[in-house]
Design a protein around this motif. Structure first.
Motif, PDB file in Angstrom:
ATOM      1  N   LYS A  25       0.828  -1.210   0.000  1.00 46.51           N
ATOM      2  CA  LYS A  25       0.000   0.000   0.000  1.00 46.51           C
ATOM      3  C   LYS A  25       0.866   1.265   0.000  1.00 46.51           C
ATOM      4  N   GLY A  26       1.908   1.294   0.802  1.00 42.69           N
ATOM      5  CA  GLY A  26       2.799   2.454   0.878  1.00 42.69           C
ATOM      6  C   GLY A  26       4.022   2.294  -0.005  1.00 42.69           C
ATOM      7  N   SER A  27       3.860   1.669  -1.140  1.00 44.84           N
ATOM      8  CA  SER A  27       4.957   1.333  -2.044  1.00 44.84           C
ATOM      9  C   SER A  27       5.800   2.544  -2.432  1.00 44.84           C
ATOM     10  N   PHE A  28       7.118   2.436  -2.240  1.00 46.99           N
ATOM     11  CA  PHE A  28       8.032   3.482  -2.690  1.00 46.99           C
ATOM     12  C   PHE A  28       8.053   3.556  -4.223  1.00 46.99           C
ATOM     13  N   SER A  29       7.857   2.404  -4.865  1.00 51.60           N
ATOM     14  CA  SER A  29       7.816   2.377  -6.332  1.00 51.60           C
ATOM     15  C   SER A  29       6.639   3.189  -6.850  1.00 51.60           C
ATOM     16  N   ARG A  30       5.469   2.985  -6.270  1.00 53.25           N
ATOM     17  CA  ARG A  30       4.265   3.728  -6.681  1.00 53.25           C
ATOM     18  C   ARG A  30       4.429   5.218  -6.360  1.00 53.25           C
ATOM     19  N   ALA A  31       5.013   5.544  -5.198  1.00 56.52           N
ATOM     20  CA  ALA A  31       5.230   6.945  -4.830  1.00 56.52           C
ATOM     21  C   ALA A  31       6.179   7.623  -5.811  1.00 56.52           C
ATOM     22  N   THR A  32       7.184   6.874  -6.280  1.00 59.12           N
ATOM     23  CA  THR A  32       8.125   7.430  -7.261  1.00 59.12           C
ATOM     24  C   THR A  32       7.411   7.720  -8.578  1.00 59.12           C
ATOM     25  N   LEU A  33       6.593   6.768  -9.040  1.00 59.82           N
ATOM     26  CA  LEU A  33       5.842   6.983 -10.281  1.00 59.82           C
ATOM     27  C   LEU A  33       4.893   8.173 -10.159  1.00 59.82           C
ATOM     28  N   ALA A  34       4.212   8.281  -9.028  1.00 60.60           N
ATOM     29  CA  ALA A  34       3.287   9.411  -8.829  1.00 60.60           C
ATOM     30  C   ALA A  34       4.052  10.729  -8.798  1.00 60.60           C
ATOM     31  N   GLY A  35       5.224  10.740  -8.168  1.00 62.21           N
ATOM     32  CA  GLY A  35       6.034  11.957  -8.130  1.00 62.21           C
ATOM     33  C   GLY A  35       6.515  12.359  -9.510  1.00 62.21           C
ATOM     34  N   LEU A  36       6.918  11.369 -10.309  1.00 64.46           N
ATOM     35  CA  LEU A  36       7.334  11.668 -11.679  1.00 64.46           C
ATOM     36  C   LEU A  36       6.164  12.229 -12.482  1.00 64.46           C
ATOM     37  N   ARG A  37       5.014  11.596 -12.354  1.00 66.13           N
ATOM     38  CA  ARG A  37       3.825  12.030 -13.092  1.00 66.13           C
ATOM     39  C   ARG A  37       3.497  13.495 -12.783  1.00 66.13           C
ATOM     40  N   ASP A  38       3.659  13.889 -11.548  1.00 67.34           N
ATOM     41  CA  ASP A  38       3.362  15.272 -11.151  1.00 67.34           C
ATOM     42  C   ASP A  38       4.317  16.272 -11.796  1.00 67.34           C
ATOM     43  N   GLY A  39       5.509  15.805 -12.205  1.00 67.88           N
ATOM     44  CA  GLY A  39       6.481  16.701 -12.815  1.00 67.88           C
ATOM     45  C   GLY A  39       6.540  16.607 -14.330  1.00 67.88           C
ATOM     46  N   PHE A  40       5.622  15.860 -14.934  1.00 64.39           N
ATOM     47  CA  PHE A  40       5.652  15.673 -16.387  1.00 64.39           C
ATOM     48  C   PHE A  40       5.409  16.968 -17.134  1.00 64.39           C
ATOM     49  N   PRO A  41       6.056  17.086 -18.298  1.00 60.73           N
ATOM     50  CA  PRO A  41       5.776  18.248 -19.152  1.00 60.73           C
ATOM     51  C   PRO A  41       4.370  18.127 -19.738  1.00 60.73           C
ATOM     52  N   GLY A  42       3.840  19.243 -20.221  1.00 58.52           N
ATOM     53  CA  GLY A  42       2.519  19.236 -20.846  1.00 58.52           C
ATOM     54  C   GLY A  42       2.462  18.248 -21.996  1.00 58.52           C
ATOM     55  N   ARG A  43       1.277  17.764 -22.291  1.00 63.15           N
ATOM     56  CA  ARG A  43       1.010  16.831 -23.390  1.00 63.15           C
ATOM     57  C   ARG A  43       1.593  15.438 -23.128  1.00 63.15           C
ATOM     58  N   THR A  44       1.968  15.159 -21.888  1.00 65.10           N
ATOM     59  CA  THR A  44       2.449  13.833 -21.531  1.00 65.10           C
ATOM     60  C   THR A  44       1.645  13.348 -20.334  1.00 65.10           C
ATOM     61  N   SER A  45       1.158  12.107 -20.422  1.00 63.62           N
ATOM     62  CA  SER A  45       0.384  11.539 -19.316  1.00 63.62           C
ATOM     63  C   SER A  45       1.007  10.221 -18.881  1.00 63.62           C
ATOM     64  N   LEU A  46       0.719   9.828 -17.654  1.00 63.82           N
ATOM     65  CA  LEU A  46       1.221   8.566 -17.118  1.00 63.82           C
ATOM     66  C   LEU A  46       0.090   7.863 -16.387  1.00 63.82           C
ATOM     67  N   LYS A  47      -0.238   6.666 -16.849  1.00 61.22           N
ATOM     68  CA  LYS A  47      -1.214   5.820 -16.170  1.00 61.22           C
ATOM     69  C   LYS A  47      -0.431   4.764 -15.407  1.00 61.22           C
ATOM     70  N   ILE A  48      -0.651   4.681 -14.096  1.00 60.98           N
ATOM     71  CA  ILE A  48       0.056   3.707 -13.268  1.00 60.98           C
ATOM     72  C   ILE A  48      -0.755   2.415 -13.231  1.00 60.98           C
ATOM     73  N   LEU A  49      -0.134   1.343 -13.712  1.00 60.38           N
ATOM     74  CA  LEU A  49      -0.775   0.035 -13.766  1.00 60.38           C
ATOM     75  C   LEU A  49      -0.524  -0.730 -12.478  1.00 60.38           C
TER      76      LEU A  49
END
Length: 193
Positions: free
Chosen positions: A18-42
């Motif tokens: 639930k508190g996965s560091f891997s998921r937190a890293t992906l969410a942090g990256l997604r928040d810093g993405f440039p415009g016109r880029t999206s990230l869906k976490i599977l």
């Protein structure tokens, strides 16, 4: 170079916690993405790979997982290190994605691998195993310095990765986006010919 086309990436954490560091890293990256880029976490939570249950018999979760990867421009994998290697749940997800033989949704797919660990080594042994698996498929690994995040437990608070630690990773994400756009352009040219 800015593209008017949306770049859709998918992220795959190597942990179910639930508190996965891997998921937190992906969410942090997604928040810093440039415009016109999206990230869906599977989710890597899939049944254990069984060739008898593959092909026309593959369950809905597996088909949805494969479709998400297939229709993405690229994949970001963030893995922890368990006992000097990649977690079984991640290997299992990669096994599903790599089948059926010769028709993997990962063939030539641009992939960025990031490893995270509470240890100072940052999960480098798991990182190497994931790279080896992806090269055998063969996926298209993003070149450059490996992104490993050591002492990750000090960089995540309440499930959120501190953005200051992601700047190095974002350089590799930028290379992934560029590689993804280049691969899409090459595929479009081939389709016309």
């Amino acid at each position: 170079m800015t593209s008017a086309v949306q770049t859709r990436l998918v992220g795959l954490p190597g942990s179910l916690r639930k508190g996965s560091f891997s998921r937190a890293t992906l969410a942090g990256l997604r928040d810093g993405f440039p415009g016109r880029t999206s990230l869906k976490i599977l989710s890597p939570e899939l049944p254990l790979y069984n060739e008898d249950e593959d092909g026309n018999h593959a369950c809905l979760e597996v088909r949805q997982f494969r479709n998400a990867v297939a229709y993405s421009a690229g994949l970001i994998i963030v893995t922890p290190e368990y006992n000097h290697g990649m977690p079984g749940v991640l290997k299992n997800a990669l096994d599903w994605a790599s089948r059926p033989y010769g028709k993997s949704v990962l063939i030539d797919k641009p992939v960025l691998v990031i490893s995270v660990s509470p240890a100072f080594t940052g999960g480098v042994r798991a990182h190497a195993q994931v790279n080896e698996t992806l090269l055998s498929i063969p996926a298209r690994l993003v070149g450059g310095a490996q992104v490993v995040i050591g002492n990750v437990s000090e960089k995540v608070s309440e499930g959120v990765m501190d953005q200051s630690f992601l700047s190095f990773a974002m350089q590799s994400v930028d290379r992934l986006i560029e590689l993804s756009r280049s691969a899409a352009a090459t595929a479009a040219i081939r389709a016309i010919q």
